[in-house]
Design an enzyme around this catalytic site. Structure first.
Site, PDB file in Angstrom:
ATOM      1  CD  GLU A   1      39.150  45.361  50.009  1.00 43.24           C
ATOM      2  OE1 GLU A   1      38.381  44.838  50.432  1.00 43.24           O
ATOM      3  OE2 GLU A   1      39.509  46.390  50.557  1.00 43.24           O
TER       4      GLU A   1
ATOM      5  CD  GLU B   1      39.388  50.481  49.155  1.00 42.00           C
ATOM      6  OE1 GLU B   1      39.021  50.424  50.268  1.00 42.00           O
ATOM      7  OE2 GLU B   1      38.908  50.003  48.230  1.00 42.00           O
TER       8      GLU B   1
HETATM    9  O1  IFM Z   1      33.685  49.925  51.458  1.00 40.69           O
HETATM   10  C1  IFM Z   1      34.991  49.164  51.427  1.00 40.69           C
HETATM   11  C2  IFM Z   1      35.449  49.005  49.959  1.00 40.69           C
HETATM   12  O2  IFM Z   1      34.421  48.413  49.000  1.00 40.69           O
HETATM   13  C3  IFM Z   1      36.747  47.987  49.997  1.00 40.69           C
HETATM   14  N1  IFM Z   1      37.531  48.402  51.391  1.00 40.69           N
HETATM   15  C4  IFM Z   1      37.281  48.898  52.542  1.00 40.69           C
HETATM   16  C5  IFM Z   1      35.952  49.868  52.267  1.00 40.69           C
HETATM   17  C6  IFM Z   1      35.526  50.305  53.739  1.00 40.69           C
HETATM   18  O3  IFM Z   1      35.219  49.407  54.387  1.00 40.69           O
END
Ligand code: IFM
Length: 462
Positions: A166, A364
């Site tokens: 990210e 994710e």
């Molecule tokens: O915990 C975070 C992760 O570090 C990055 N993406 C979103 C997740 C959940 O909020």
């Protein structure tokens, strides 16, 4: 089987170093911005719980990897902590960190689980932050050195590498809408940080290519697809601007090799262009990844501004749009975000049609729920809501693959409940429940369900 996935599909989970490892006295780890913020800005974390209390993967990695094996994961993403490996970010290497990451990688391999290793997950070493972090161009070279070192130490076994998780977030959350240390609110500084992150990524990719090792280098992007309130010209323009500032600003340099022209024009008009040096554009243009991870949690709904922002105020992208609260939207009230699985299909089509159908995977996706212990029956969290969430998202992903999107896998956030950047342990995401007092892990119903999905490479009655 109604939803059968392609052969060799990656079924896994994701976590990060700071969120899972924890600290042990004498481990040689250097401080990063989260260690620092946990100590000096306690009030910014839910319940005052900082990252030193993360879920002890540093000491329990062996049992955790065994658990990963038990639910059948074939891949597992975590990150290397830069300040664990190089305590001051740019100097001596910590031999205990080398031993730890070697042991994790070896154990994953011994269990037949492919390690997916990310280099930067929001965790700037404090010694480098004191020099300005990614605002300082020298830190770009420190990052490239760190990346090279990781490839040398672990590249004989790790085949899937990622430079950043990210990459927009450290700029946006650290320097624009302050949620991460150094808690600054200044668009120009955020733009500078973002540009340096793009360069750091490019140099880390170049270092991988120079290493000549077998494997893939990628990046993990956070995508929040934008939907306008209506088809009116004004709402469509608002959506275009939200997408330009919060998605295309980072996706296009990272995946297409250039910043969007419209963005540069606007930044010039508002006098917020970052400083660049000769050669930057060529470097960006000549960098391509092999693989893209997409983190998807929620959509962004916007409308044309109804209350104009005063143009004499410091510049923020929200000058061009505002949030739209759609009547009837389905919410995850624990996090205050909308649940909209359809967007995964839309993202997959953008990967196919805008980004050259580059190989990608869901790196994710998940649902954080507060007070999950209320769903505990006979020692197991009955998280049927998480199973439903997975089923819905996977069904849209399945459709997208059938429609030609080159998606190679699905990683759930997360494996064992882990620490979150502001919410600490308020919302739980894991397939395993973590008892904070005892550090015991217990499999949730969703973990059992995921095991059956992996066994069958799919789910659902035909
Ligand atoms: O915990 C975070 C992760 O570090 C990055 N993406 C979103 C997740 C959940 O909020």
């Amino acid at each position: 089987m109604k939803y059968r996935f392609p052969e060799d599909f990656w079924w896994g989970t994701a976590t990060s170093a700071t969120q899972s490892e924890g600290r042990v006295a004498g481990d040689g780890k250097g401080e990063n911005i989260w260690d620092y913020a946990s100590e000096h800005f306690t009030e910014r974390f839910h319940g005052g719980v900082g990252c030193s209390e993360a879920s002890t993967f540093y000491t329990h990695y062996k049992e955790d990897i065994q658990r990963a094996k038990e639910i059948g994961l074939n891949s597992f993403r975590t990150s290397i902590s830069w300040s664990r490996l190089i305590p001051d970010g740019d100097g001596e290497v910590n031999p205990q960190a080398v031993a730890f990451y070697n042991a994790v990688i070896d154990e994953l391999q011994a269990q037949g689980i492919e390690p997916f290793i990310n280099l930067y997950h929001f965790d700037m070493p404090m010694a480098l932050q004191q020099k300005g972090g990614f605002e300082n161009r020298e830190v770009v070279d420190a990052f490239a050195r760190y990346a090279r070192l990781c490839y040398e130490l672990f590249g004989d076994r790790v085949r899937y590498w990622f430079t950043f998780n990210e990459p927009l977030i450290p700029a946006e959350a650290g320097y624009l809408h302050p949620r991460h240390y150094p808690y600054v609110s200044d668009f120009g500084r955020a733009a500078q940080v973002l540009h340096h992150i793009v360069l750091a990524h490019c140099k880390a990719v170049a270092a991988w290519r120079e290493s000549g090792r077998q494997g893939k280098i990628g990046i993990i992007m956070d995508v929040i697809p934008v939907y306008p309130r209506s088809d009116s010209e004004e709402d469509l323009q608002a959506a275009k601007m939200a997408d330009l500032f919060y998605t295309r600003s980072i996706n296009e340099p990272m995946l297409l090799g250039h910043y969007p022209e419209e963005l540069l024009t606007i930044l010039k008009e508002v006098d917020q262009l970052p400083q660049t040096q000769p050669g930057d554009c060529e470097l960006i243009a000549n960098t391509r990844v092999d693989l893209v991870g997409i983190n998807y949690y929620r959509p962004r709904r916007v409308k044309a501004r109804e209350t104009p922002l005063d143009a004499s105020q410091p510049f923020v992208p929200e000058r061009f749009f505002e949030e739209y609260i759609m009547p009837g939207r389905r919410m995850n009230t624990s996090r205050g975000i909308e649940i909209y699985p359809e967007a995964l299909y839309d993202i997959a089509m953008v990967m196919k049609n805008t980004y050259g159908n580059v190989p990608w995977f869901v790196s994710e996706n998940g649902i954080g729920i507060q007070d999950e212990e209320q769903f505990m029956v006979d020692g197991q969290v009955q998280d049927d809501y998480r199973i439903a969430f997975l089923q819905e998202h996977l069904s849209y992903l399945h459709q997208a693959i059938a429609d030609g999107s080159h998606c190679l896998g699905y990683h759930m956030w997360t494996f064992v409940d882990c620490w979150s950047w502001q919410n600490a342990y308020k919302n739980r995401y894991g397939f395993y429940r973590l008892d904070l007092a005892t550090q015991q892990r217990s499999l949730k119903k969703s973990g059992q369900w995921f095991r059956s999905v992996i066994d069958n490479n799919g789910f659902g009655e035909a």
